[in-house]
Design an enzyme around this catalytic site. Structure first.
Site, PDB file in Angstrom:
ATOM      1  N   GLU A 111       1.520  15.187 -34.135  1.00  0.00           N
ATOM      2  CA  GLU A 111       0.065  14.808 -34.520  1.00  0.00           C
ATOM      3  C   GLU A 111      -0.859  16.053 -33.746  1.00  0.00           C
ATOM      4  O   GLU A 111      -0.866  16.414 -32.626  1.00  0.00           O
ATOM      5  CB  GLU A 111       0.051  13.325 -35.078  1.00  0.00           C
ATOM      6  CG  GLU A 111      -0.105  12.865 -33.489  1.00  0.00           C
ATOM      7  CD  GLU A 111       0.234  11.058 -33.370  1.00  0.00           C
ATOM      8  OE1 GLU A 111       0.983  10.315 -34.474  1.00  0.00           O
ATOM      9  OE2 GLU A 111      -0.176  10.767 -32.436  1.00  0.00           O
ATOM     10  N   HIS A 168       2.375   8.399 -25.694  1.00  0.00           N
ATOM     11  CA  HIS A 168       0.009   8.706 -25.861  1.00  0.00           C
ATOM     12  C   HIS A 168       0.291   7.582 -26.425  1.00  0.00           C
ATOM     13  O   HIS A 168       0.934   6.425 -26.194  1.00  0.00           O
ATOM     14  CB  HIS A 168       0.135   9.977 -27.107  1.00  0.00           C
ATOM     15  CG  HIS A 168       0.881   9.069 -28.409  1.00  0.00           C
ATOM     16  ND1 HIS A 168       1.825   9.766 -28.574  1.00  0.00           N
ATOM     17  CD2 HIS A 168       0.371   8.672 -29.634  1.00  0.00           C
ATOM     18  CE1 HIS A 168       2.771   9.385 -29.656  1.00  0.00           C
ATOM     19  NE2 HIS A 168       1.655   8.825 -30.209  1.00  0.00           N
ATOM     20  N   ARG A 188       8.680   2.871 -29.480  1.00  0.00           N
ATOM     21  CA  ARG A 188       7.566   1.740 -28.629  1.00  0.00           C
ATOM     22  C   ARG A 188       8.061   2.252 -26.996  1.00  0.00           C
ATOM     23  O   ARG A 188       9.460   1.357 -26.893  1.00  0.00           O
ATOM     24  CB  ARG A 188       7.324   0.970 -29.341  1.00  0.00           C
ATOM     25  CG  ARG A 188       6.571  -0.322 -29.062  1.00  0.00           C
ATOM     26  CD  ARG A 188       6.188  -1.120 -29.620  1.00  0.00           C
ATOM     27  NE  ARG A 188       5.805  -0.678 -31.039  1.00  0.00           N
ATOM     28  CZ  ARG A 188       6.462  -1.377 -32.207  1.00  0.00           C
ATOM     29  NH1 ARG A 188       7.063  -1.940 -31.637  1.00  0.00           N
ATOM     30  NH2 ARG A 188       5.724  -0.800 -33.176  1.00  0.00           N
TER      31      ARG A 188
END
Length: 311
Positions: A111, A168, A188
């Site tokens: 992304e 990130h 996560r």
């Protein structure tokens, strides 16, 4: 046939109300994501105009592939979001295509972020301080996250390329436009011990994270290219095997030559019109649309800032 899209909104534990500035009617005060151009099954957009009005983008992709240059991919490849980080997001990492297809049955997630707004002193987490895999695993197991995560200050107009494998997190008080592969897979690592509305902590994915983290990600990792075309300024932020992302600052008129048979467009500032093959459509901040293979004679008019992407 240009496709205008109705946004899909997602409630998030870290969301807020900043999306209202785009004249969106958001569902609640914890609205974290606007899925602006999406054919993903977890939030496909509905077409707002033309012969496909009322159909979802994923259905149009499946049944009218001629609009997309007969692209042979099984799934629409990209997803555009606007994220409102009223609170900090969890620290996470995304797998690449190979790992994701094997374990999740969908694309991986590379992304990139364009910072639309950020409060003074806002930070993101980007990358890790680990010399090797053993160090990484030890620091995760011991929850030495203060030492592990790298922090970077951000301001409006900054751009970050976030390839799969990059640790990130978007920090508090940041609004971003995200262009990504069409995937909803996130691993996560740390969530600040937060609890959801039911009093439960959200699931962590530490084993998967250890599998996919790339400890060598460096920042900055792209060099924007600024240029002028037909009197209008544009910046190409990134162009690779996943996507090309550009920002166009239009003041007046731009006869737009599509760089790809179909392009995704998000208006992030201003207002004006787009004329396509003789038909004029008003556009303004917060509008999102796809220029399809059928759209050839394209002219932007007005004072507009647009993020344009394509596979």
């Amino acid at each position: 046939m240009v496709l205008f899209l109705k946004p899909v909104f997602q409630e998030r534990i870290w969301g807020g109300t900043a999306l209202r500035q785009y004249d969106y009617t958001i569902p609640n005060d914890k609205t974290g994501e606007c899925w602006a151009i999406s054919a993903h099954p977890n939030g496909p957009n509905v077409i707002e105009n033309g012969p496909y009005q009322g159909q979802t983008l994923d259905a149009v992709w499946q049944h009218h592939r001629e609009l997309f240059n007969n692209d042979s991919r099984d799934a629409f490849p990209l997803l555009t979001k606007i994220l409102d980080a009223n609170d900090k997001l969890s620290v996470q990492v995304h797998p690449d295509d190979t790992y994701a297809f094997q374990h999740e049955g969908e694309y991986g997630k590379t992304e990139c972020w364009y910072i639309l707004d950020a409060k003074e002193g806002a930070e993101i987490i980007y990358g890790v301080n680990a010399d090797n895999q053993d160090d990484l695993n030890t620091m995760i197991d011991r929850q030495q996250f203060g030492d592990l995560f790298q922090k970077v200050k951000v301001k409006p107009g900054d751009f970050f390329y976030v390839p799969a494998g990059t640790v990130h997190a978007i920090g508090e008080g940041i609004l971003i436009l995200e262009t990504q592969q069409s995937s909803d897979t996130t691993y996560r690592i740390y969530d600040y011990d937060r609890k959801d509305q039911h009093g439960n902590q959200r699931e962590l994915h530490l084993d998967q994270s250890k599998d996919v983290i790339d400890i060598d990600t460096e920042n900055p990792n792209v060099t924007p290219i600024k240029a002028v075309r037909q009197g209008q300024h544009y910046t190409q932020f990134v162009s690779n095997d996943f996507f090309t992302v550009e920002k166009w600052d239009i003041d007046g008129q731009l006869n737009y030559d599509k760089p790809h048979p179909y392009c995704l467009v998000s208006v992030i500032e201003g207002e004006g019109n787009i004329e396509i093959d003789g038909t004029t459509y008003p556009i303004q901040k917060g509008r999102h649309f796809i220029l399809t293979t059928e759209d050839n004679d394209i002219q932007f008019q007005g004072t507009l800032t647009c993020i344009v992407s394509h596979p």
